[in-house]
Enzyme design. Structure first.
Site, PDB file in Angstrom:
ATOM      1  N   CYS A 107      57.088  67.764  69.335  1.00 20.45           N
ATOM      2  CA  CYS A 107      56.128  66.658  69.360  1.00 20.45           C
ATOM      3  C   CYS A 107      55.080  66.836  70.446  1.00 20.45           C
ATOM      4  CB  CYS A 107      56.848  65.330  69.529  1.00 20.45           C
ATOM      5  SG  CYS A 107      57.896  65.222  70.998  1.00 20.45           S
TER       6      CYS A 107
ATOM      7  N   PHE B 242      56.223  69.592  77.974  1.00 22.87           N
ATOM      8  CA  PHE B 242      55.374  68.492  78.433  1.00 22.87           C
ATOM      9  C   PHE B 242      53.937  68.669  77.964  1.00 22.87           C
ATOM     10  CE2 PHE B 242      58.789  68.607  81.620  1.00 22.87           C
ATOM     11  CZ  PHE B 242      59.242  67.302  81.483  1.00 22.87           C
TER      12      PHE B 242
ATOM     13  N   TYR C  82      51.219  67.871  79.384  1.00 23.05           N
ATOM     14  CA  TYR C  82      50.361  68.368  80.458  1.00 23.05           C
ATOM     15  C   TYR C  82      50.393  69.895  80.512  1.00 23.05           C
ATOM     16  CZ  TYR C  82      48.402  68.859  85.191  1.00 23.05           C
ATOM     17  OH  TYR C  82      47.626  69.211  86.273  1.00 23.05           O
TER      18      TYR C  82
ATOM     19  N   TYR D  66      46.478  64.146  83.911  1.00 18.61           N
ATOM     20  CA  TYR D  66      47.150  62.891  83.618  1.00 18.61           C
ATOM     21  C   TYR D  66      46.103  61.788  83.690  1.00 18.61           C
ATOM     22  CZ  TYR D  66      51.849  64.889  84.035  1.00 18.61           C
ATOM     23  OH  TYR D  66      52.992  65.619  83.836  1.00 18.61           O
TER      24      TYR D  66
ATOM     25  N   HIS E 279      59.367  60.861  73.139  1.00 15.24           N
ATOM     26  CA  HIS E 279      58.587  61.358  72.009  1.00 15.24           C
ATOM     27  C   HIS E 279      57.118  61.332  72.401  1.00 15.24           C
ATOM     28  CE1 HIS E 279      57.529  62.322  67.956  1.00 15.24           C
ATOM     29  NE2 HIS E 279      57.079  61.125  67.633  1.00 15.24           N
TER      30      HIS E 279
ATOM     31  N   ASN F 144      51.632  59.109  64.691  1.00 14.76           N
ATOM     32  CA  ASN F 144      52.945  59.718  64.870  1.00 14.76           C
ATOM     33  C   ASN F 144      52.979  61.092  64.196  1.00 14.76           C
ATOM     34  OD1 ASN F 144      55.595  59.950  65.675  1.00 14.76           O
ATOM     35  ND2 ASN F 144      56.346  58.169  64.563  1.00 14.76           N
TER      36      ASN F 144
END
Length: 601
Positions: A281, A331, A333, A376, A434, A454
């Protein structure tokens, strides 16, 4: 469709062990801030072949190889000091002159430092013993450093960090009250669906018959990535809350609602993706963000680009991303960082498959985008907030958020989801994170919401989308948002003929808003007509969050800036900070290169 694919896969599944997205380490901001010594190798490596650990770095998706993390396999030729201060200030000294940059935690697993023309990234160290996992927050595994600008030059190096003041290791239990076992299968949630639908809440639930009888471990992997019980606790969130300073951001000129799936009848987001049985994801969402922002960029700059070039492949990070763990998770990022360092390719060039595998060779000409920046939202991890997210969404387009799947969310049908107390759930789920794409915002019958894309296929929710209550961090959806700013082209920094998303330019939303007619505005319900800017009047962006981020190599230019207006030399050498902490001598700066050129020991 997602659920048809699951029917085929389940035949081969015999075990339902947890799949952890995150590494077994938990370090907080207070553990990391302070003075560090970085142990550096030569800065003469090719990024395509760099390997910093004594285990195979290419086995980043393998738990048995510790995800490619091991002991240093390089010789330390230089030790430097870097001071990490609250909330995100990094500093070092170059030939007696202090240079200031920034740093950010990567969740609770690592940190990235950008100072004096050089970036450093590494994961924190951890160890395991029986049923316990130990966090060593004063040490890192071998990581990577490279020039901020000349990413494609053979000037990459390896490093590891050791904090100058010792932090005691902390032990955590591996599992919570009960881990999912191979005997756990999904059963119908009749009582939950009936309970939610009788509440008179802002959302409705439904049955997903395709889930019934499926191993919970497989479904849980589809829903997200297991969060260890000691991570993202309420106390951790409370510690971060006062950093955001979300009140500094002025949102008075933003429209009351905005939806990137319908801007005057134009949908910038494309088809809903089905991620399948891979814990991908984070990569799917980042790929979707970059693709969408490329379409917005092409539209607002008036430059036509082939649609196939603006559909980037999530497989790029899954199979090639050295900063992630493939189908075991990662992640957003770090996915965005990888796609700056190595570039995105089209879905046509590298077709997505929901499984780990060998990284295919990709030619430079197949690269369709390089992120000129990533961050971020809010400027650094822990500084996210609703206003920063609203501003980012309107000005630059959809971005990625992580949220914790729970509270009956997997039974969501339609409406504005919000957590309900004491739901009668039959199925046992562990905590799951998620990553998804924020596509818009609005208000429905007095309830503010985010509209979210999604990656569970069109069968889920509102044609693959869902709405969730906005402004109260429902399911932690406002705690960790990531934005990337793509170019359309293969170079970094982009050439003058390549277009890119400039965070210091005009707002993409404002540009599009100014072009809409009053009828289009009313139909799309973006904002009241009286708030519309005059034709051609584009306001420059002022977002305090951007002053807290230096991840933007915005445009072709002769020098970089690091969080300030002062130019930084193209080539720098990091030295100790403060000077009194060491008596090492440092070589002269090589003014003809970008990034640090380290002398031999």
């Amino acid at each position: 469709m997602m659920y048809n694919r699951l029917v085929v896969i389940v035949v081969a599944v015999t075990m339902a062990t947890p799949v952890f997205a995150d590494l077994p380490v938990h370090c907080l901001h207070r553990d990391i801030k302070g003075a560090w010594t970085f142990h550096l190798s030569e800065a003469n490596m090719d990024k395509a072949n760099i390997q910093c650990s004594d285990v195979d770095t290419n086995l980043f998706a393998s738990k048995s190889s510790n995800f490619g993390l091991g002991n240093p396999n390089y010789k330390t030729v230089k030790k430097i000091k870097v001071l990490l201060e609250h909330p995100n200030i990094a500093s070092t000294v170059i030939k007696g002159e202090k240079h200031t940059g920034t740093w950010t935690m990567i969740y609770d697993e690592g940190f990235e430092v950008a100072v004096a023309g050089t970036k450093f990234f590494a994961f924190h160290k951890f160890s395991k013993d029986g049923e316990k996992e130990y966090s060593h927050c004063d040490k890192t595994y071998p990581g990577w450093f490279h020039p901020t600008k000349a990413l494609d030059a053979k000037k990459w190096g390896c490093y590891h960090g050791v904090k100058d003041t010792k932090v005691a290791k902390v032990a955590f239990r591996k599992f919570g009250s009960r881990a999912i076992s191979e005997d756990d299968v999904f059963v119908a949630e009749e009582a939950l669906v009936q309970h939610v639908n009788n509440l008179g809440s802002t959302w409705k639930a439904r049955h997903y018959a395709q889930h019934i009888g499926k191993p919970m471990g497989l479904l849980q992997k589809q829903f997200g990535q297991v969060v260890r019980p000691y991570k993202l606790l309420a106390t951790d969130r409370a510690d971060q809350a006062h950093w955001a300073k979300d009140g500094e951001i002025d949102i008075s000129k933003l429209p009351k609602a905005w939806d990137w799936t319908n801007v005057g009848g134009t949908d910038f987001l494309g088809e809903v993706v089905n991620q399948g049985s891979c814990g991908s994801c984070y990569s799917v969402a980042v790929s979707e963000m970059i693709s969408t922002r490329m379409r917005i960029l092409s539209h607002t700059k008036g430059k036509r680009v082939k649609n196939t070039a603006m559909k980037t492949s999530p497989d790029r990070v899954i199979k090639c991303g050295i900063y992630s763990q493939g189908c075991q998770g990662g992640f957003p990022y770090l996915a965005a960082k990888f796609l700056q360092d190595f570039g995105s390719v089209s879905e046509k060039a590298q077709v997505y498959s929901d499984r780990d595998g060998k990284c295919p060779k990709v030619s430079k000409d197949e690269v369709v985008s390089r992120n000129v920046g990533y961050k971020y939202v809010g400027g650094y991890y822990g500084a996210c907030g609703e206003k920063a997210m609203l501003t980012e969404l309107f000005n630059h387009g959809p971005f990625v958020v992580g949220f914790e799947v729970g509270g009956g969310f997997n039974s969501y049908s339609h409406g504005v989801f919000q957590t309900e107390k004491k739901l009668p759930e039959k199925n046992h789920f562990e905590r799951v994170n998620h990553a998804v794409l924020i596509a818009g915002y609005g208000e429905d019958k007095g309830t503010k919401y985010w509209k979210v894309k999604n990656s569970w296929g069109k069968d889920f929710g509102e044609n693959g989308y869902f709405r969730i209550k906005r402004g109260d961090d429902n399911l932690n959806i406002e705690h960790m948002a990531v934005a990337a700013y793509p170019s359309i082209g293969k170079h970094f920094p982009p050439t003058k003929s390549e277009i890119f998303m400039d965070t210091r330019g005009t707002s993409s939303g404002q540009t599009l808003l100014a072009s809409l007619s009053a009828a289009q505005l009313t139909e799309a319900e973006h904002m009241e007509v009286k708030h519309r800017q005059p034709e051609g009047d584009e306001e420059e962006i002022f977002d305090p969050a951007f002053t807290r981020s230096i991840q933007d190599a915005q445009e072709p230019r002769d020098s970089d800036t690091i969080g300030t207006d002062a130019p930084v030399p193209e080539t720098v050498e990091l030295q100790e900070v403060p000077p009194a902490m060491s008596t090492d001598e440092f070589a002269d700066v090589d003014e003809g290169s970008d990034g640090a050129k380290w002398p031999e020991a």
